[in-house]
Design an enzyme around this catalytic site. Sequence first.
Site, PDB file in Angstrom:
ATOM      1  N   LYS A 191       0.846  -1.198   0.000  1.00  0.00           N
ATOM      2  CA  LYS A 191       0.000   0.000   0.000  1.00  0.00           C
ATOM      3  C   LYS A 191       0.880   1.246   0.000  1.00  0.00           C
ATOM      4  CE  LYS A 191      -2.996   2.972   2.674  1.00  0.00           C
ATOM      5  NZ  LYS A 191      -2.127   4.098   2.291  1.00  0.00           N
ATOM      6  N   GLU A 265       9.292   1.065  11.360  1.00  0.00           N
ATOM      7  CA  GLU A 265      10.259   2.160  11.252  1.00  0.00           C
ATOM      8  C   GLU A 265       9.464   3.437  11.407  1.00  0.00           C
ATOM      9  OE1 GLU A 265      11.874   5.271  10.070  1.00  0.00           O
ATOM     10  OE2 GLU A 265      11.958   4.436   8.048  1.00  0.00           O
ATOM     11  N   CYS A 299      12.299  11.127   8.455  1.00  0.00           N
ATOM     12  CA  CYS A 299      12.201  10.624   9.822  1.00  0.00           C
ATOM     13  C   CYS A 299      13.515  10.753  10.579  1.00  0.00           C
ATOM     14  CB  CYS A 299      11.723   9.169   9.827  1.00  0.00           C
ATOM     15  SG  CYS A 299      12.707   8.096   8.760  1.00  0.00           S
ATOM     16  N   GLU A 396       8.230  15.461  16.804  1.00  0.00           N
ATOM     17  CA  GLU A 396       8.735  15.345  15.441  1.00  0.00           C
ATOM     18  C   GLU A 396       7.960  16.326  14.561  1.00  0.00           C
ATOM     19  OE1 GLU A 396       9.867  11.874  12.259  1.00  0.00           O
ATOM     20  OE2 GLU A 396       7.964  11.696  13.317  1.00  0.00           O
TER      21      GLU A 396
END
Length: 792
Positions: A191, A265, A299, A396
């Site tokens: 996906k 992750e 990230c 983040e």
Amino acid sequence: MPTITEILQNMDYGPAAESTKEAQAWLEQHGRTFGLFIDNAWTPGTETFASNNPADGRELAQVTQAGADDVDRAVAAARRAQPGWVALGGHGRARVLYALARLLQKHARLFAVLETLDNGKTIRETRDADLPLAARHFYHHAGWAQLQSEEFADYRAVGVVGQIVPWNFPLLMLSWKIAPALAAGNTVVFKPAEFTSLTALLFAEICQQAGVPAGVVNIVTGDGRVGEAIVNHPGIDKLAFTGSTEVGRLIRKASAGSGKKLSLELGGKSPFIVFEDADLDAAVEGLVDSIWFNQGQVCCAGSRLLVQESIEERFIAKVKARMENLRVGSPLDKSMDLGALVDPVQQQRIHGLVESARAEGCEVWQPSCAMPDEGSWYLPTLILGASTSAAVAQAEIFGPVLVAMSFRTPAEAVQLANNTVYGLAACVWSESISLALDVAPQLKAGVVWINTANQFDAACGFGGYRESGYGREGGKEGMYEYLTPLSEDARPAAPLAIEKGAVKAADAGSPFAIDRTAKMYIGGKQARPDGAYSRAITGANGAFLADVGEGSRKDIRNAVEAAHKASGWTKATAHNRAQVLYYIAENLAIRADEFAARLAAMTGAKNPEREVQASIERLFYYAAWADKYDGQVHQPPMHGITVALNEPVGVIGIVCPNEAPLLGFISLVAPAIALGNRVVAVPSEAFPLSAIDLYQVLDTSDLPGGVLNIVTGSADELARTLATHGDIDAVWRHDGSAAGCAEVERLSSETLKRTWVGGGKGRDWFDPKQACGRAVLRHASQVKNVWIPYGV
């Protein structure tokens, strides 16, 4: 006449626009509407949504919103195809992967332009970074497919893999995930991100050209509902997810108890540490690559600048000067440094976090450069004066925002760097290689770059610690994520029953017939249960043997505190740890008859001597591994090396089995402490006495207090406490309780601690293939990749 200096000052970049002709033609060829790619055929969708160009907000194409039925069809196709894909053999799969790599190179410019149109990142990044690395992954993993029968002889493919990726590196994330999965013999239901599906659909076309068999790669597009259907599908054997920590938690909870293998992750808040002896100009350029690459939508972006106080003012001035020269504009212009954010929603989130810092009194600095009027944009931003607890220092941001603060000493730099729930990556800048290599292992991060930033290669594993997830992508460690040990298939369906002999009457003269309360073992000392409760342990003949303490949340807390105080064990040399394990084995051997008698009294085992001898051998086995489980040195295309270090996980909570209560205990505890972990162990609930008796052996074997802590009591209650404890890094449960193992996985999702559970199946603890080996050692360690350039 103007001077040369004046001419140079007035010079500006000319436009260097990349043509979109081929990409637009490809979109038109499909009528700008795309279906699903299932079983090597295109399926038209009934419901579609727009995929827009972030740079101007204009629609590029309509993409299908898949439904649960579509996911069912994709999984069924993958299941049908998987045996044939395995039967094709390593060489056959290698040829297909090689063909995919060649086609990615052949169509690299089309992929790069399409990625820039769909994602908003600059053409320089897609052309020069994403596409070469995507092809590299397929080349590299073609090699692993060829070598699988030799290098992974004791493993098999997991089966059908569900893979879900984010929008920041659409094609590169696809390559990271699909290449190792196919190399190992798995089939895939993939996906792509809702915002950025187009390059995945183009990849589906080259799968057809490369001769990928029907059903091996299936691509289903859509929003989070599609991901949820993949996660919950019973036909999926493994889930691989890259994305936010919040969604990672949901996936861990949803998959708990399902038996699905899982790699995550997730987010990051990576430190970028600059010491006073660093090459400051090089560090500034590294910082540009670290935080403003892909508009900071990375990230592992170096979003926290930690600069030594003695050079702080000078370095910040250099950073500001460099920011003034950054160019923000059309991603298709080859002279641009920053492109567009992926979506207005992302722009609004970044703006909100920056304004919260301004409201808290921070200095918010941005260069005086212009931005386009249309699309989603945000200027590179520097925030000064933030506290360590400020939202911008902890959250983040996932945008082009850098938060700077200073430190005085290397120890303070490490403390600040580790002051985060994440642990994905870090950068260290120093001309002293001694200092850099001293700091790198202390950083709680899965990847550390020394005097460089954002280096990636298919040969080098990538992944994080703590709330940055677990599992690795790339390298040999990344291949293991898509493989299952053959020994797992040989495990019994339920815990093995103890083979009992004739049960003797209790011997009044035996010391084990004396009424006594066996204490727990915490911090190197015997300890009474905090709640002052105990439970009776009876022998195989029904006679009372002893009372054991009923451990509680407070006892676990005390044990965890003791384990953290024993951090010197992690710093000890592997040789010293091996010596201690040998001592434990030696002292257990001296008391072998005593432990055999204890096992016979508790379990009625027909041959308890066999279990004691196997336990001694198991201690020798892991003592042997303690100083031999080395890492690796990779030689990626960069001018340097990457050192893959096997590091301990930290503090591990272990719930031990009831079958083979001594051997099962040692088989789990020994590998953990051999590799430098500290352990809080819950021995067999039914037969705990042989594990408790070990404290006398440990006290005479030089094991430091706190390395191994033993808390007796209810396996369910204590496992629950271990799984929810914030200072435990991993939980193992192997007592054969399917419900208990599922609960451990579900509860661990809050802190995203690693788990290793046996589910409802048993394990033959006497069988080395089921209870020993590198597969066990991998559970007791985590890989840190340290990138070390040289000669530059």
